[in-house]
Design a protein around this motif. Structure first.
Motif, PDB file in Angstrom:
ATOM      1  N   THR A   1     -16.142 115.465 -19.670  1.00 37.46           N
ATOM      2  CA  THR A   1     -16.679 116.649 -20.317  1.00 37.46           C
ATOM      3  C   THR A   1     -16.023 117.885 -19.710  1.00 37.46           C
ATOM      4  OG1 THR A   1     -18.492 116.760 -18.756  1.00 37.46           O
ATOM      5  CG2 THR A   1     -18.906 115.572 -20.798  1.00 37.46           C
ATOM      6  N   GLY A   2     -16.017 118.967 -20.459  1.00 34.14           N
ATOM      7  CA  GLY A   2     -15.463 120.215 -19.953  1.00 34.14           C
ATOM      8  C   GLY A   2     -13.945 120.237 -19.900  1.00 34.14           C
ATOM      9  N   THR A   3     -13.289 119.321 -20.596  1.00 36.26           N
ATOM     10  CA  THR A   3     -11.831 119.289 -20.606  1.00 36.26           C
ATOM     11  C   THR A   3     -11.308 120.492 -21.386  1.00 36.26           C
ATOM     12  OG1 THR A   3     -11.891 116.882 -20.539  1.00 36.26           O
ATOM     13  CG2 THR A   3      -9.836 117.883 -21.239  1.00 36.26           C
ATOM     14  N   PRO A   4     -10.314 121.203 -20.832  1.00 37.72           N
ATOM     15  CA  PRO A   4      -9.787 122.363 -21.544  1.00 37.72           C
ATOM     16  C   PRO A   4      -9.125 121.964 -22.861  1.00 37.72           C
ATOM     17  CG  PRO A   4      -8.716 122.096 -19.391  1.00 37.72           C
ATOM     18  CD  PRO A   4      -9.668 120.967 -19.572  1.00 37.72           C
ATOM     19  N   THR A   5      -9.117 122.880 -23.785  1.00 27.23           N
ATOM     20  CA  THR A   5      -8.477 122.636 -25.064  1.00 27.23           C
ATOM     21  C   THR A   5      -7.085 123.261 -25.059  1.00 27.23           C
ATOM     22  OG1 THR A   5      -9.303 124.669 -26.046  1.00 27.23           O
ATOM     23  CG2 THR A   5     -10.723 122.726 -26.221  1.00 27.23           C
ATOM     24  N   LEU A   6      -6.344 123.051 -26.120  1.00 29.95           N
ATOM     25  CA  LEU A   6      -5.006 123.648 -26.228  1.00 29.95           C
ATOM     26  C   LEU A   6      -5.076 125.150 -26.428  1.00 29.95           C
ATOM     27  CD1 LEU A   6      -3.231 121.058 -28.541  1.00 29.95           C
ATOM     28  CD2 LEU A   6      -2.824 121.444 -26.108  1.00 29.95           C
ATOM     29  N   PHE A   7      -6.120 125.596 -27.147  1.00 27.99           N
ATOM     30  CA  PHE A   7      -6.253 127.015 -27.464  1.00 27.99           C
ATOM     31  C   PHE A   7      -7.693 127.446 -27.227  1.00 27.99           C
ATOM     32  CE2 PHE A   7      -2.868 125.358 -30.167  1.00 27.99           C
ATOM     33  CZ  PHE A   7      -1.835 126.218 -29.860  1.00 27.99           C
ATOM     34  N   ASP A   8      -7.931 128.150 -26.143  1.00 28.37           N
ATOM     35  CA  ASP A   8      -9.251 128.713 -25.852  1.00 28.37           C
ATOM     36  C   ASP A   8      -9.177 130.208 -26.108  1.00 28.37           C
ATOM     37  OD1 ASP A   8     -10.321 126.283 -24.970  1.00 28.37           O
ATOM     38  OD2 ASP A   8      -9.647 126.632 -22.918  1.00 28.37           O
ATOM     39  N   ARG A   9     -10.034 130.689 -26.990  1.00 28.88           N
ATOM     40  CA  ARG A   9     -10.065 132.130 -27.240  1.00 28.88           C
ATOM     41  C   ARG A   9     -11.270 132.714 -26.532  1.00 28.88           C
ATOM     42  NH1 ARG A   9      -8.911 132.847 -33.420  1.00 28.88           N
ATOM     43  NH2 ARG A   9      -9.131 135.027 -32.890  1.00 28.88           N
ATOM     44  N   PRO A  10     -11.139 133.927 -26.035  1.00 28.88           N
ATOM     45  CA  PRO A  10     -12.251 134.543 -25.300  1.00 28.88           C
ATOM     46  C   PRO A  10     -13.515 134.611 -26.150  1.00 28.88           C
ATOM     47  CG  PRO A  10     -10.272 135.892 -25.142  1.00 28.88           C
ATOM     48  CD  PRO A  10      -9.992 134.806 -26.141  1.00 28.88           C
ATOM     49  N   GLN A  11     -14.675 134.503 -25.471  1.00 26.74           N
ATOM     50  CA  GLN A  11     -15.935 134.633 -26.194  1.00 26.74           C
ATOM     51  C   GLN A  11     -15.979 135.988 -26.884  1.00 26.74           C
ATOM     52  OE1 GLN A  11     -19.092 133.883 -23.372  1.00 26.74           O
ATOM     53  NE2 GLN A  11     -19.372 131.851 -24.262  1.00 26.74           N
ATOM     54  N   GLY A  12     -16.531 136.004 -28.073  1.00 24.09           N
ATOM     55  CA  GLY A  12     -16.619 137.242 -28.828  1.00 24.09           C
ATOM     56  C   GLY A  12     -15.394 137.518 -29.673  1.00 24.09           C
ATOM     57  N   SER A  13     -14.372 136.643 -29.593  1.00 26.93           N
ATOM     58  CA  SER A  13     -13.175 136.834 -30.427  1.00 26.93           C
ATOM     59  C   SER A  13     -13.556 136.704 -31.887  1.00 26.93           C
ATOM     60  CB  SER A  13     -12.112 135.790 -30.102  1.00 26.93           C
ATOM     61  OG  SER A  13     -11.615 135.959 -28.813  1.00 26.93           O
ATOM     62  N   THR A  14     -12.919 137.498 -32.696  1.00 23.53           N
ATOM     63  CA  THR A  14     -13.162 137.414 -34.136  1.00 23.53           C
ATOM     64  C   THR A  14     -11.914 136.912 -34.826  1.00 23.53           C
ATOM     65  OG1 THR A  14     -12.479 139.708 -34.430  1.00 23.53           O
ATOM     66  CG2 THR A  14     -14.835 139.288 -34.082  1.00 23.53           C
ATOM     67  N   GLY A  15     -12.069 136.554 -36.062  1.00 25.51           N
ATOM     68  CA  GLY A  15     -10.935 136.089 -36.846  1.00 25.51           C
ATOM     69  C   GLY A  15     -10.842 134.573 -36.829  1.00 25.51           C
ATOM     70  N   ALA A  16     -10.166 134.080 -37.834  1.00 24.19           N
ATOM     71  CA  ALA A  16     -10.003 132.639 -37.978  1.00 24.19           C
ATOM     72  C   ALA A  16      -8.867 132.151 -37.093  1.00 24.19           C
ATOM     73  CB  ALA A  16      -9.695 132.314 -39.441  1.00 24.19           C
ATOM     74  N   GLY A  17      -8.847 130.851 -36.873  1.00 23.97           N
ATOM     75  CA  GLY A  17      -7.732 130.243 -36.159  1.00 23.97           C
ATOM     76  C   GLY A  17      -6.494 130.270 -37.043  1.00 23.97           C
ATOM     77  N   ALA A  18      -5.446 129.643 -36.604  1.00 21.81           N
ATOM     78  CA  ALA A  18      -4.194 129.628 -37.357  1.00 21.81           C
ATOM     79  C   ALA A  18      -4.062 128.319 -38.121  1.00 21.81           C
ATOM     80  CB  ALA A  18      -3.018 129.804 -36.408  1.00 21.81           C
ATOM     81  N   ALA A  19      -3.644 128.424 -39.361  1.00 25.43           N
ATOM     82  CA  ALA A  19      -3.353 127.234 -40.151  1.00 25.43           C
ATOM     83  C   ALA A  19      -1.965 126.736 -39.750  1.00 25.43           C
ATOM     84  CB  ALA A  19      -3.387 127.566 -41.641  1.00 25.43           C
ATOM     85  N   LEU A  20      -1.829 125.415 -39.618  1.00 27.42           N
ATOM     86  CA  LEU A  20      -0.566 124.813 -39.206  1.00 27.42           C
ATOM     87  C   LEU A  20      -0.012 123.929 -40.308  1.00 27.42           C
ATOM     88  CD1 LEU A  20      -1.612 123.636 -35.616  1.00 27.42           C
ATOM     89  CD2 LEU A  20      -0.525 125.786 -36.258  1.00 27.42           C
ATOM     90  N   GLU A  21       1.306 123.918 -40.444  1.00 28.05           N
ATOM     91  CA  GLU A  21       1.980 123.045 -41.403  1.00 28.05           C
ATOM     92  C   GLU A  21       2.832 122.053 -40.626  1.00 28.05           C
ATOM     93  OE1 GLU A  21       5.408 123.289 -44.876  1.00 28.05           O
ATOM     94  OE2 GLU A  21       4.502 125.122 -44.144  1.00 28.05           O
ATOM     95  N   LEU A  22       2.590 120.755 -40.819  1.00 28.64           N
ATOM     96  CA  LEU A  22       3.327 119.709 -40.122  1.00 28.64           C
ATOM     97  C   LEU A  22       4.787 119.715 -40.570  1.00 28.64           C
ATOM     98  CD1 LEU A  22       3.098 117.267 -38.182  1.00 28.64           C
ATOM     99  CD2 LEU A  22       2.640 115.859 -40.200  1.00 28.64           C
ATOM    100  N   THR A  23       5.706 119.784 -39.597  1.00 31.02           N
ATOM    101  CA  THR A  23       7.144 119.817 -39.924  1.00 31.02           C
ATOM    102  C   THR A  23       7.913 118.645 -39.344  1.00 31.02           C
ATOM    103  OG1 THR A  23       7.657 121.191 -37.994  1.00 31.02           O
ATOM    104  CG2 THR A  23       7.171 122.334 -40.079  1.00 31.02           C
ATOM    105  N   HIS A  24       7.319 117.912 -38.370  1.00 34.65           N
ATOM    106  CA  HIS A  24       8.059 116.837 -37.711  1.00 34.65           C
ATOM    107  C   HIS A  24       7.074 115.840 -37.103  1.00 34.65           C
ATOM    108  CE1 HIS A  24      11.349 115.070 -35.281  1.00 34.65           C
ATOM    109  NE2 HIS A  24      10.434 114.965 -34.333  1.00 34.65           N
ATOM    110  N   VAL A  25       7.363 114.551 -37.283  1.00 32.04           N
ATOM    111  CA  VAL A  25       6.600 113.482 -36.631  1.00 32.04           C
ATOM    112  C   VAL A  25       7.610 112.493 -36.076  1.00 32.04           C
ATOM    113  CG1 VAL A  25       4.956 111.580 -36.935  1.00 32.04           C
ATOM    114  CG2 VAL A  25       4.675 113.688 -38.261  1.00 32.04           C
ATOM    115  N   GLU A  26       7.444 112.142 -34.816  1.00 30.99           N
ATOM    116  CA  GLU A  26       8.360 111.172 -34.201  1.00 30.99           C
ATOM    117  C   GLU A  26       7.580 110.267 -33.258  1.00 30.99           C
ATOM    118  OE1 GLU A  26      11.926 111.414 -30.960  1.00 30.99           O
ATOM    119  OE2 GLU A  26      11.975 112.888 -32.589  1.00 30.99           O
ATOM    120  N   ARG A  27       7.811 108.983 -33.395  1.00 29.26           N
ATOM    121  CA  ARG A  27       7.193 108.012 -32.478  1.00 29.26           C
ATOM    122  C   ARG A  27       8.108 107.862 -31.268  1.00 29.26           C
ATOM    123  NH1 ARG A  27       3.865 103.073 -33.748  1.00 29.26           N
ATOM    124  NH2 ARG A  27       3.753 102.034 -31.746  1.00 29.26           N
ATOM    125  N   ARG A  28       7.518 107.952 -30.067  1.00 28.04           N
ATOM    126  CA  ARG A  28       8.263 107.839 -28.813  1.00 28.04           C
ATOM    127  C   ARG A  28       7.833 106.579 -28.077  1.00 28.04           C
ATOM    128  NH1 ARG A  28      10.562 112.574 -26.547  1.00 28.04           N
ATOM    129  NH2 ARG A  28      11.765 113.575 -28.140  1.00 28.04           N
TER     130      ARG A  28
END
Length: 177
Positions: A137-164
């Motif tokens: 529990t309490g694991t950090p995320t990739l994108f933490d925005r400060p409390q009280g931040s407004t606005g939506a997150g960013a929409a992402l478009e997949l451009t590449h997938v590769e199995r390693r």
């Protein structure tokens, strides 16, 4: 960047006179740079390089003179990103103007990544996903925005997938504007 900074306390005598709150360039001709965000001057450096990358520290004007003297003594370049808080767009502009840096690989934690995302400064997200489940529990995320931040997150478009190897997946996304 804490992993690359000096461990333990470092002697930082105050300079004889106050240092100006202007950017300091110890070296402009490096092939590559390591940029450390250290708003309040908490990290201590042994030299002006991390591996072969010239070290540039981003500070606020609230940093003590003794810390600025410490950076100068060790050949560390520094830029001011604001009075109390860092203006990330301003910092990117300064990195380009001062060092010719036009592309930045952001390897921050959730807080730094979230700040850049919130400022609209990320154009691509590249993820390596390792198949591991820790259940913590309490694991950090990739994108933490400060409390009280407004606005939506960013929409992402997949451009590449590769199995390693070892079941690792590499995903790349373009940030949609």
């Amino acid at each position: 960047m804490e992993d690359f900074a000096a461990e333990g306390p470092v002697s930082k005598p105050a300079p004889a006179s106050p240092l100006p709150r202007t950017d300091f360039v110890a070296r402009k001709d490096a092939e590559s740079y390591a940029i450390a965000l250290d708003a309040h001057g908490k990290l201590n450096w042994e030299s002006g390089a991390i591996d072969d990358d010239h070290l540039v520290v981003v500070l606020t004007e609230s940093v003590p003179d003794a810390h600025l003297a410490h950076l100068r003594e060790r050949g560390v370049s520094y830029l001011f990103g604001g009075k109390q808080d860092i203006d990330f767009a301003r910092v990117l502009e300064k990195l380009g103007d001062t060092f010719g840096i036009q592309r930045v690989l952001l390897e921050g934690g959730g807080g730094i990544n979230g700040s850049f995302l919130g400022a609209g400064l990320i154009d691509e997200v590249s993820l390596l996903i390792h198949p591991t489940a820790d259940g913590l529990t309490g694991t950090p995320t990739l994108f933490d925005r400060p409390q009280g931040s407004t606005g939506a997150g960013a929409a992402l478009e997949l451009t590449h997938v590769e199995r390693r190897d070892s079941g690792i997946a590499w995903l790349r996304y373009r940030v949609k504007r």
